[in-house]
Design a protein around this motif. Structure first.
Motif, short mmCIF file in Angstrom:
data_model
loop_
_atom_site.label_atom_id
_atom_site.label_comp_id
_atom_site.label_asym_id
_atom_site.label_seq_id
_atom_site.Cartn_x
_atom_site.Cartn_y
_atom_site.Cartn_z
N VAL A 77 14.34 65.34 51.95
CA VAL A 77 15.73 64.89 52.00
C VAL A 77 16.36 65.08 50.63
N PHE A 78 17.53 65.74 50.57
CA PHE A 78 18.28 65.85 49.32
C PHE A 78 19.30 64.72 49.27
N VAL A 79 19.24 63.98 48.16
CA VAL A 79 20.09 62.80 48.01
C VAL A 79 20.99 63.00 46.79
N GLU A 80 22.30 62.81 46.99
CA GLU A 80 23.25 62.91 45.87
C GLU A 80 23.26 61.59 45.11
N MET A 81 22.84 61.69 43.85
CA MET A 81 22.82 60.50 43.00
C MET A 81 24.21 60.24 42.41
N GLU A 82 24.88 61.34 42.05
CA GLU A 82 26.25 61.32 41.55
C GLU A 82 26.79 62.74 41.76
N PRO A 83 28.10 62.96 41.68
CA PRO A 83 28.62 64.31 41.92
C PRO A 83 27.91 65.35 41.06
N GLY A 84 27.27 66.31 41.73
CA GLY A 84 26.59 67.39 41.02
C GLY A 84 25.13 67.12 40.70
#
Length: 607
Positions: free
Chosen positions: A405-412
């Motif tokens: 699973v790819f999780v966005e921690m913050e934009p980018g």
């Protein structure tokens, strides 16, 4: 006596007899009358129609001029045909054309205008035959060219015959007096075609010859822009045309030649090639200017910030013109620290002025590598401080793959939860069994690789590892209950009371042969089982129904055989069965194969 003289005497005899009623016989004899009549007839000219003759003005009336051309009667000419004549007086001799011997009223019809035309026509014909140059005045513009006044006569001047250069303003020639050569006459229609261009070409012939025989590569010439096309510029070098291809106009990139030169502009050019047979002259404008790559290292140092215009977009990056003739490439990977750029149009557009940093410069290959992201600090350098290992965070699920699973921690900034780090207790075949795209999820930072720009995350690590507790609850030989949660070829997966998954091989479901567990066991069916293998390190629990029933009553065993429709097996088979530790080869593997969502069959244990 000739027949003509006989006829003439006969006419006079007839005339003599008719005249006798007007005079007496004794006044004139027939011989005398004939002689007088002959003298009177000889006093008149033998004039033919359409013939040009000379005559004298004998009377001037308000609307007509009476002219005696020596005919039996006088002729009249409209006074308008004498317009512009300064010596219009009695006795003045003029040339006229006999249009008709007699009109409806019996008058002799004359024309001075036609005589003037024929006089000019003779000169035009002579000029055409001899090649004589004559002067004329352009009076007006018509379709296809101009009308020229040649000594009072209209002639046609085609637009292509005015000059060797293309004409852009035809009206500017109206009223101009120029030299012409008669190139075509049509006698039946009395039409004349003239040319000024042939005279210009004759004048340029010597100049053209001199230019063609003195051309050399590298020679610098001066010329005038004759025509501008999409592919280049034609330059008049003095009767000889040369071509500057669009790529030779400027060291920089241009869209159309009119960005560099204009029509009729005087420019200097250098000869780059010459084909004497085909008379093709190749010219260059840019080679008169210094090459922009000369001493480029002195102008542009690595790390220097520059600005330029986006002149081209490709799949792999954007080309930036930092000055005429010098372009650099911003690769997609050098546009953003955090975003994955698939096409440069995500960041820049054609014609946009952008800033960048010089990353590398190769003067031999004439290549410059630029970067946009280097204008800002690399956020990955701060990630170790922002996301220390072991720290807890929340993110948004942006993408699901077979492996995690790819999780966005913050934009980018994205991190990856491997499928094995989603749950302590569940054997997950695909991440979609646990999370959905767009959901919020809690994670623990497991590692940060700033060079590879990877963050490894864990979800199961949010809670304590339950296997320390499971060790005391599910030691070898412990009886427990399990609910069937999944049926696989090599056995069944059951969920224990604490929510952990355990494996029951087919050999531990019955001492007999079991080809398809699905024909004998159902999902959510509860079974009594015994732990025969607990592996804390590999997080595995292996259970056995056979081991549980081995020391149970015959009724319990028969009930089990009946419930699960086991054939060709007896109570004694259960009682005599061996329940040794299951080899690793019997454990199912849940690593995801290309057939997403299905467990991979093999000998490696589940993670």
């Amino acid at each position: 006596m000739s027949d003509e003289m006989k006829t003439e005497n006969t006419d006079f005899e007839v005339l003599y007899k008719k005249s006798q009623k007007y005079f007496y016989d004794e006044e004139y004899s027939q011989e005398e009358f004939t002689k007088l009549a002959s003298l009177f007839g000889d006093s008149f000219r033998n004039v033919k129609e359409k013939e040009m003759v000379k005559g004298k003005i004998v009377r001037i009336q308000p609307d007509y001029v009476i002219v005696d051309v020596g005919f039996k009667s006088e002729g009249q000419i409209p006074i308008s045909e004498f317009e512009g004549m300064t010596d219009l007086t009695l006795g003045t001799e003029v040339e006229v054309v006999l249009e008709s011997v007699e009109d409806q009223e019996g008058n002799l019809v004359l024309s001075k205008k036609r005589a003037d035309f024929l006089r000019v026509w003779e000169k035009v014909i002579a000029a055409h035959d001899s090649g004589e140059v004559i002067k004329g005045t352009i009076t007006r513009r018509i379709k296809g060219g101009m009308v020229v006044d040649l000594m009072g006569m209209d002639a046609f001047l085609p637009g292509s015959q005015i000059d060797v250069r293309p004409i852009r303003d035809f009206d500017a020639f109206v009223g101009q007096e120029m030299d012409f050569k008669v190139v075509k006459v049509n006698i039946p229609t009395e039409n004349v075609v003239v040319s000024h261009k042939v005279l210009v070409e004759e004048e340029l012939a010597d100049q053209r010859f001199a230019i063609l025989h003195s051309l050399e590569k590298g020679q610098i010439l001066e010329g005038i822009v004759k025509a501008v096309t999409d592919f280049g510029v034609f330059v008049d070098l003095g009767g000889v045309d040369g071509l500057i291809h669009i790529t030779d106009l400027s060291w920089g990139r241009i869209n159309h030649p009119n960005e560099v030169v204009k029509l009729d502009e005087k420019i200097k050019v250098v000869v780059t090639d010459f084909d004497e047979e085909k008379r093709r002259i190749s010219l260059s404008l840019k080679k008169l200017l210094p090459h922009p790559w000369e001493n480029i290292e002195q102008k542009y140092e690595i790390g220097k910030k520059v600005s330029g215009r986006v002149v081209s977009l490709t799949e792999y990056g954007a080309f930036i013109e930092i000055e005429k003739g010098i372009e650099g490439l911003i690769h997609n990977s050098e546009m953003s620290w955090t975003q994955h750029i698939k096409h440069p149009s995500q960041m820049v557009s054609m014609g946009q002025v952008v800033e960048a940093v010089i990353l590398s410069l190769d003067s031999d290959e004439k290549k410059i590598s630029l970067g946009m992201k280097q204008l800002e600090p690399d956020p990955w350098h701060e990630l170790m401080e922002k996301y220390p290992i072991g720290s807890k965070h929340s993110g948004i699920v942006r993408n699901l793959t077979n492996f995690g699973v790819f999780v966005e921690m913050e934009p980018g900034i994205d991190g990856l939860i491997h499928i094995s780090d989603l749950s302590w207790t569940k054997k997950i075949r695909h991440p979609g069994e646990v999370v959905k795209k767009g959901e919020k999820i809690d994670v623990i930072v497991l590692s940060v690789d700033t060079e590879q720009r990877k963050i490894s995350l864990g979800h199961k690590q949010i809670t304590d590892n339950p296997w320390d507790t499971f060790e005391s609850l599910y030691g070898n030989g412990t009886d427990t209950k399990g609910k069937v949660s999944r049926l696989i070829e090599k056995g069944i997966i059951v969920e224990l009371v604490e929510g952990v998954d355990a494996f029951v091989p087919t050999s531990q479901l019955t001492p007999g042969k079991l080809k398809n567990p699905g024909n004998h066991f159902a999902i959510d069916q509860e079974l009594d089982l015994k732990v025969i293998d607990f592996d804390k390190e590999n997080k595995k629990i292996v259970l056995s129904a056979v081991a549980f029933l081995k020391d149970k009553s015959e009724d319990d065993i028969n009930e089990y055989i009946s419930t699960h429709k086991l054939e060709k097996v007896t109570v004694q088979d259960f009682q005599n069965a061996e329940t040794t530790k299951v080899e690793n080869l019997d454990f199912p593997t849940f690593e995801v194969s290309p057939a997403a969502g299905k467990p991979k069959k093999g000998g490696e244990s589940a993670g």
